[in-house]
Design an enzyme around this catalytic site. Structure first.
Site, short mmCIF file in Angstrom:
data_model
loop_
_atom_site.label_atom_id
_atom_site.label_comp_id
_atom_site.label_asym_id
_atom_site.label_seq_id
_atom_site.Cartn_x
_atom_site.Cartn_y
_atom_site.Cartn_z
N GLY A 111 6.88 66.88 14.25
CA GLY A 111 5.44 66.90 14.55
C GLY A 111 5.12 65.86 15.60
O GLY A 111 5.97 65.03 15.93
N LYS A 112 3.95 65.94 16.15
CA LYS A 112 3.52 64.91 17.10
C LYS A 112 2.01 64.95 17.21
O LYS A 112 1.39 65.99 16.97
CB LYS A 112 4.11 65.18 18.50
CG LYS A 112 4.16 63.95 19.39
CD LYS A 112 5.35 63.07 19.02
CE LYS A 112 5.56 61.92 19.96
NZ LYS A 112 6.94 61.41 19.84
N GLY A 113 1.43 63.81 17.58
CA GLY A 113 -0.01 63.76 17.78
C GLY A 113 -0.33 63.00 19.05
O GLY A 113 0.50 62.25 19.57
#
Ligand code: GLU
Length: 422
Positions: A111-113
């Protein structure tokens, strides 16, 4: 013409990530259905959220959290604050986290933000407000057993403390495992701050062994002087390397006789940049990539080594402490020139590996010694390097392709075993 040149210099990073995946899928002769599943993110959340600035006016910011794949465990990956963040960039970074976690065989998906903001323009109070509201907006996705953020470009242990506190306040009790890279005092792990750089150095030591190029005495150039770059400089100097050039977003410095990392660190703390460091010559941030050296460590942003400078890279080994610093075309040029590439999903996996240790410690409320952490990290990095190197030798492919083959294979196996719901 100008726009064409721009495209050549900065290819769409999401297209690059998908292209890299497609190549690995082809090499692995992956089933078509599986390819369709793995080449897109599972979930994407875009949030627009208000923050009251210090002078009382309201700004609206845009942020993202993307979960690429959850087949091997909860989503894992950092949150970055940068004015150039785009959804496509976050997608690519989320996909790379899936491969990275699989490459070093830790039980996470990717995941990444990111938030579109230049954090240097905000006060500490504004940054706290932005972080707390962003956490609130992405709270339907995150949690210690579903999606665990961590620091990335322009975020740090303090940012993680605010996220942990906000998430805990929502739930009415302390949930330290919702983020990693926290301060030690609130459930952070010893060794986490140095982990990305330490992992990079472990992979470099392995590479030096298989290539017979000693790190002791090697001349090293490092692009980026943030968490990864500055600590890599210190650790490499401890290994007997000579750091000849470093840079940050304001520019670079070079001294063929060597730069003392601790003094450069002190200079940067005082002046906000490495530029101007005594007895060094000023060069540009891009020039560092072409510095006369044996080892090049890109430790800044994506798309730095391109078709425009790849033929001028003088290093024998490139260790990608950054995510996606080399474009596929540049990668090909470097491979043809016999430069040994330690690909990002292997090279910088030390950060997420010690994040994993932090999460395990938080869940067990039992904390390890720094010695145990560094030894365990070395075990995981050395094993991962070994599997990737062995794959590259067996199939006569470059290290990046081999790393993708190891990683994609593991994710494909997990996905196949779980089957499709319903
Ligand atoms: N942001 C780091 C990376 O790109 C660390 C991620 C993590 O620890 O979850 O690997």
């Amino acid at each position: 013409m100008a726009s064409q040149r721009q495209v050549a210099e900065a290819p769409n990073i999401w297209a690059v990530a998908q292209q890299q995946f497609d190549e690995a899928a082809e090499k692995l002769d992956l089933d078509d259905g599986l390819r369709r599943v793995l080449r897109v993110p599972k979930r994407e959340l875009t949030v627009n959220f208000p923050v009251t600035m210090d002078d009382g006016h309201v700004e609206v910011f845009t942020g993202y959290r993307v979960q690429h794949n959850l087949a091997r465990g909860p989503a894992k990956g950092g949150i970055r604050y940068h004015q150039d963040v785009t959804l496509d960039e976050v997608r690519a970074l989320a996909m790379w986290m899936t491969w990275k976690c699989a490459c070093v065989n830790i039980p996470y998906g990717g995941g990444k933000g990111g938030v579109i903001v230049d954090p240097k323009k905000l006060t500490l109070r504004e940054l706290e407000g932005l972080t707390r509201r962003f956490t609130t907006e992405i709270s339907p996705l995150i949690g210690p057993d579903r999606d665990i953020p961590a620091p990335d470009v322009n975020t740090n242990a303090q940012t993680m403390a605010w996220i942990m506190d906000t998430f805990s306040m929502h739930n009415g009790y302390t949930i330290s495992g919702v983020v990693t890279g926290k301060p030690i005092a609130i459930g952070g792990s010893l060794g986490r701050n140095e982990a990305t750089a330490r992992g990079t150095v472990f992979t470099l030591l392995q590479a030096s062994e298989v290539l017979g190029v000693p790190i002791r005495g090697a001349r090293v150039a490092i692009q980026g002087f943030g968490n990864a770059g500055s600590i890599a400089a210190t650790l490499l100097a401890q290994e007997g390397a000579t750091v000849v050039a470093v840079s940050d977003s304001s520019g670079g410095i070079v001294n063929p006789k060597g730069l003392d990392p601790s003094k450069v660190n002190a200079w940067k703390r005082e002046h906000g940049t490495v530029v101007g460091f005594p007895r060094s010559e000023t060069i540009s941030n891009a020039d560092v990539l072409e510095a006369d050296c044996d080892v090049l460590v890109p430790a800044a942003l994506e798309n730095q080594i391109t078709t425009h400078n790849a033929s001028r890279v003088r290093a024998r080994i490139v260790a990608e402490a950054a995510n996606g610093p080399t474009t596929p075309e540049a990668d090909e040029i470097l491979n043809e020139r016999g430069v040994f590439m330690i690909p990002d999903i292997l090279c910088n996996a030390g950060g997420v590996t010690v994040s994993y240790f932090e999460w395990v410690q938080d869940m067990q409320s039992f904390f390890w010694t720094e010695e145990r952490i560094n030894e365990s990290l070395k075990g995981i990095m050395d094993r991962a390097f070994g599997s990737v190197y062995e794959m590259s030798q067996r199939h006569e492919v470059a290290m990046r392709t081999a790393a993708y083959m190891v990683a994609v294979n593991r994710v494909a196996e997990a996905t196949t075993l779980r089957g499709l719901y319903p």
